[in-house]
Design a protein around this motif. Structure first.
Motif, PDB file in Angstrom:
ATOM      1  N   SER A 174       1.015   4.039  -2.659  1.00 45.69           N
ATOM      2  CA  SER A 174       0.388   5.354  -2.664  1.00 45.69           C
ATOM      3  C   SER A 174       1.683   6.230  -3.048  1.00 45.69           C
ATOM      4  O   SER A 174       1.322   7.316  -3.756  1.00 45.69           O
ATOM      5  CB  SER A 174       0.279   5.580  -0.993  1.00 45.69           C
ATOM      6  OG  SER A 174      -0.574   4.993  -0.396  1.00 45.69           O
ATOM      7  N   LYS A 182     -12.845   8.195   6.006  1.00 47.04           N
ATOM      8  CA  LYS A 182     -11.683   8.900   6.551  1.00 47.04           C
ATOM      9  C   LYS A 182     -11.079   9.701   5.260  1.00 47.04           C
ATOM     10  O   LYS A 182     -10.323  10.649   5.674  1.00 47.04           O
ATOM     11  CB  LYS A 182     -10.555   7.699   6.904  1.00 47.04           C
ATOM     12  CG  LYS A 182     -11.020   7.070   8.180  1.00 47.04           C
ATOM     13  CD  LYS A 182      -9.946   5.834   8.552  1.00 47.04           C
ATOM     14  CE  LYS A 182     -10.312   5.097   9.883  1.00 47.04           C
ATOM     15  NZ  LYS A 182      -9.530   4.139  10.236  1.00 47.04           N
ATOM     16  N   ALA A 183     -11.331   9.391   4.104  1.00 41.98           N
ATOM     17  CA  ALA A 183     -10.892  10.187   2.875  1.00 41.98           C
ATOM     18  C   ALA A 183     -11.786  11.232   2.489  1.00 41.98           C
ATOM     19  O   ALA A 183     -11.557  12.178   1.742  1.00 41.98           O
ATOM     20  CB  ALA A 183     -10.610   9.131   1.843  1.00 41.98           C
ATOM     21  N   ALA A 225      -7.567   9.841  -0.617  1.00 41.23           N
ATOM     22  CA  ALA A 225      -7.096  10.418   0.595  1.00 41.23           C
ATOM     23  C   ALA A 225      -6.428  11.770   0.466  1.00 41.23           C
ATOM     24  O   ALA A 225      -6.654  12.518   1.526  1.00 41.23           O
ATOM     25  CB  ALA A 225      -6.450   9.208   1.460  1.00 41.23           C
ATOM     26  N   ASN A 282      -8.586   4.792   0.121  1.00 33.60           N
ATOM     27  CA  ASN A 282      -7.145   5.040   0.702  1.00 33.60           C
ATOM     28  C   ASN A 282      -6.047   5.342  -0.178  1.00 33.60           C
ATOM     29  O   ASN A 282      -5.089   6.091   0.306  1.00 33.60           O
ATOM     30  CB  ASN A 282      -7.016   3.559   1.427  1.00 33.60           C
ATOM     31  CG  ASN A 282      -5.941   3.521   2.454  1.00 33.60           C
ATOM     32  OD1 ASN A 282      -6.042   4.619   3.503  1.00 33.60           O
ATOM     33  ND2 ASN A 282      -5.144   2.751   2.278  1.00 33.60           N
ATOM     34  N   GLU A 283      -5.955   4.841  -1.420  1.00 28.55           N
ATOM     35  CA  GLU A 283      -4.896   5.044  -2.182  1.00 28.55           C
ATOM     36  C   GLU A 283      -5.174   6.056  -3.167  1.00 28.55           C
ATOM     37  O   GLU A 283      -3.765   6.649  -3.468  1.00 28.55           O
ATOM     38  CB  GLU A 283      -4.751   3.618  -2.989  1.00 28.55           C
ATOM     39  CG  GLU A 283      -4.313   2.467  -2.218  1.00 28.55           C
ATOM     40  CD  GLU A 283      -3.291   2.479  -1.105  1.00 28.55           C
ATOM     41  OE1 GLU A 283      -2.412   3.180  -1.256  1.00 28.55           O
ATOM     42  OE2 GLU A 283      -3.117   1.573  -0.286  1.00 28.55           O
ATOM     43  N   TYR A 342     -12.443   0.403  -0.936  1.00 24.23           N
ATOM     44  CA  TYR A 342     -11.169   0.710  -0.057  1.00 24.23           C
ATOM     45  C   TYR A 342     -10.107   1.307  -0.611  1.00 24.23           C
ATOM     46  O   TYR A 342      -9.552   2.161  -0.287  1.00 24.23           O
ATOM     47  CB  TYR A 342     -10.796  -0.918   0.788  1.00 24.23           C
ATOM     48  CG  TYR A 342      -9.728  -0.277   1.437  1.00 24.23           C
ATOM     49  CD1 TYR A 342      -9.969  -0.221   3.007  1.00 24.23           C
ATOM     50  CD2 TYR A 342      -8.367  -0.528   1.527  1.00 24.23           C
ATOM     51  CE1 TYR A 342      -9.001  -0.091   4.039  1.00 24.23           C
ATOM     52  CE2 TYR A 342      -7.450  -0.338   2.200  1.00 24.23           C
ATOM     53  CZ  TYR A 342      -7.876  -0.179   3.662  1.00 24.23           C
ATOM     54  OH  TYR A 342      -6.746   0.199   4.588  1.00 24.23           O
ATOM     55  N   ARG A 347       0.941  -1.181   0.082  1.00 23.69           N
ATOM     56  CA  ARG A 347      -0.030   0.088  -0.173  1.00 23.69           C
ATOM     57  C   ARG A 347       0.892   1.178   0.170  1.00 23.69           C
ATOM     58  O   ARG A 347       0.543   2.153  -0.798  1.00 23.69           O
ATOM     59  CB  ARG A 347      -1.003  -0.001   1.125  1.00 23.69           C
ATOM     60  CG  ARG A 347      -2.069  -1.066   1.207  1.00 23.69           C
ATOM     61  CD  ARG A 347      -2.728  -0.900   2.468  1.00 23.69           C
ATOM     62  NE  ARG A 347      -3.842  -1.914   2.325  1.00 23.69           N
ATOM     63  CZ  ARG A 347      -4.528  -2.316   3.213  1.00 23.69           C
ATOM     64  NH1 ARG A 347      -4.333  -1.808   4.467  1.00 23.69           N
ATOM     65  NH2 ARG A 347      -5.664  -3.316   3.244  1.00 23.69           N
ATOM     66  N   ALA A 403     -12.955   3.411   5.425  1.00 21.75           N
ATOM     67  CA  ALA A 403     -12.081   4.222   4.228  1.00 21.75           C
ATOM     68  C   ALA A 403     -12.521   5.444   3.361  1.00 21.75           C
ATOM     69  O   ALA A 403     -11.691   6.574   3.446  1.00 21.75           O
ATOM     70  CB  ALA A 403     -11.153   3.069   3.403  1.00 21.75           C
TER      71      ALA A 403
END
Length: 395
Positions: A20, A247-248, A215, A211-212, A207, A16, A244
């Motif tokens: 990223s 959070k983003a 975010a 997340n990747e 996800y 990850r 996820a």
């Protein structure tokens, strides 16, 4: 360049991180210098450390977007405590960051032509200023980034035109990996192998997109998921995927098409964490919080180890949308995707932007995992407010 967003084994975290770095190296920074700035500067968000930013859509009883409200028309609570709204505007110049997630599993093959056509029109509609960008991702037995963030409509159209459905049926997927023992961290249970053999890795797609890709982005962030809602083979659980996105700060709009193998009804819906209710928005359906579409969350397994339970994909998609402040749509016919995308475009263009700074007592409350519940209402109880259900503290 296409990138497979798979993760298989105990090297999950390092993969990850490397992904990223590779992805973010190609993305624009939040601040542009004078030489890079576009001719018409896009609006940027300058938030204080604890400032919370909420995209908000309001609809009347007839379902029409209401765009003439002021800051005095709203009341706001965080974790049950009243908050003061700092700013409120109908922002149309803030750039879009859009993610298009298309289910290309065999069950959706009959709808793919209509999805591709409508998605192409949506791209043309939404990327209206140089700062607007979108990415295209498909998922079936793997998650693959077809086109990274770009403002180029032609690049997105090219990848969209080349996208095809999987040759693997969902019956070939084997045991679901999302409900493996230990959930996201349970790498010793053979989850990696099941992940590779899975048939519809929707939770992983949401996800990874959140997340990747999303975010670190700024702007009005939204993901559109086209699927029958039945996950098969994801390593992440439904709650992991939704968390996820939260959070983003990503709003997820879900589009349900039953497809050839769609499981309509099913077992009684279970409620996800925090009840599946968007903050002041539409109540979410039930759905199973377990990975791979099975009940039981992390470690959930098929009852008796043999008979696969029916999963209500429609309710799962309803829950994903409600908990992230998005809206659930159902495409009942193959040719109805244009209408659905038009409604999503109306939602995004009709959003208000609200900001507030939680007082100290409210900041100290919240769940043990740092989640803070938001309740936003209008003083007119005939109106429906659609926004995300809360946010995670960033320490």
């Amino acid at each position: 360049m296409r990138k497979r967003l798979n993760f298989h084994d105990s090297a999950l975290k390092s993969l990850r991180i490397s992904l990223s770095l590779a992805v973010l190296a190609t993305l624009p920074t939040a601040t542009l210098d004078a030489q890079q700035a576009p001719a018409t500067p896009a609006t940027t968000i300058k938030a204080e450390t604890r400032e919370v930013i909420l995209p908000v859509t309001v609809r009347d009883k007839k379902g029409q977007v209401v765009q003439n409200l002021t800051i005095n028309d709203f009341t706001l609570q965080q974790d049950g405590q009243p908050q003061t709204i700092k700013s409120f505007s109908h922002e149309t110049n803030l750039p879009f960051r859009l993610g298009l997630l298309v289910d290309t599993s065999r069950s959706q093959s009959s709808a793919l032509a209509g999805e591709k056509s409508a998605t192409g029109k949506f791209i043309d509609q939404m990327l209206s200023q140089p700062a607007d960008k979108a990415f295209l991702l498909h998922f079936d037995r793997e998650v693959e980034l077809l086109q990274d963030f770009t403002a180029s409509k032609s690049k997105l159209h090219r990848e969209l035109d080349d996208m095809s459905s999987s040759n693997y049926s969902n019956d070939q997927s084997g045991t679901s990996g999302g409900g493996s023992e230990g959930g996201r961290d349970g790498d010793n249970g053979g989850g990696g192998g099941r992940h590779r053999g899975g048939g519809t890795q929707m939770y992983d797609a949401i996800y990874l997109a959140s997340n990747e890709l999303m975010a670190k982005e700024q702007g009005r962030k939204a993901v559109i998921v086209l699927s029958d809602g039945v996950d098969r083979g994801s390593k992440e659980s439904l709650n992991d995927a939704i968390d996820a996105a939260e959070k983003a700060d990503v709003t997820v709009y879900t589009v349900y098409f039953k497809g050839e193998d769609g499981n309509g009804g099913g077992m009684g819906p279970g409620m996800g964490r925090r009840g599946g209710m968007g903050g002041g928005g539409y109540p979410g359906g039930g759905g199973y919080p377990g990975g791979g579409g099975y009940p039981g969350g992390r470690g959930g397994q098929r009852p008796g180890g043999s008979t696969e339970p029916k999963v209500d994909g429609k309710k799962i998609l309803e829950q994903i949308a409600a908990r992230t402040g998005g809206v659930f749509f159902e495409a009942k016919k193959k040719d109805s995707f244009d209408e659905v995308y038009a409604q999503i475009g109306e939602e995004l263009h009709g959003q208000y932007l609200l900001t507030y700074t939680p007082d100290k007592s409210a900041s100290d409350n919240g769940d043990s995992d740092g989640f803070h519940k938001i309740l936003l209402k209008t003083k007119d109880d005939k109106l429906t407010v659609i926004t995300r259900e809360g946010y995670y503290s960033r320490n």
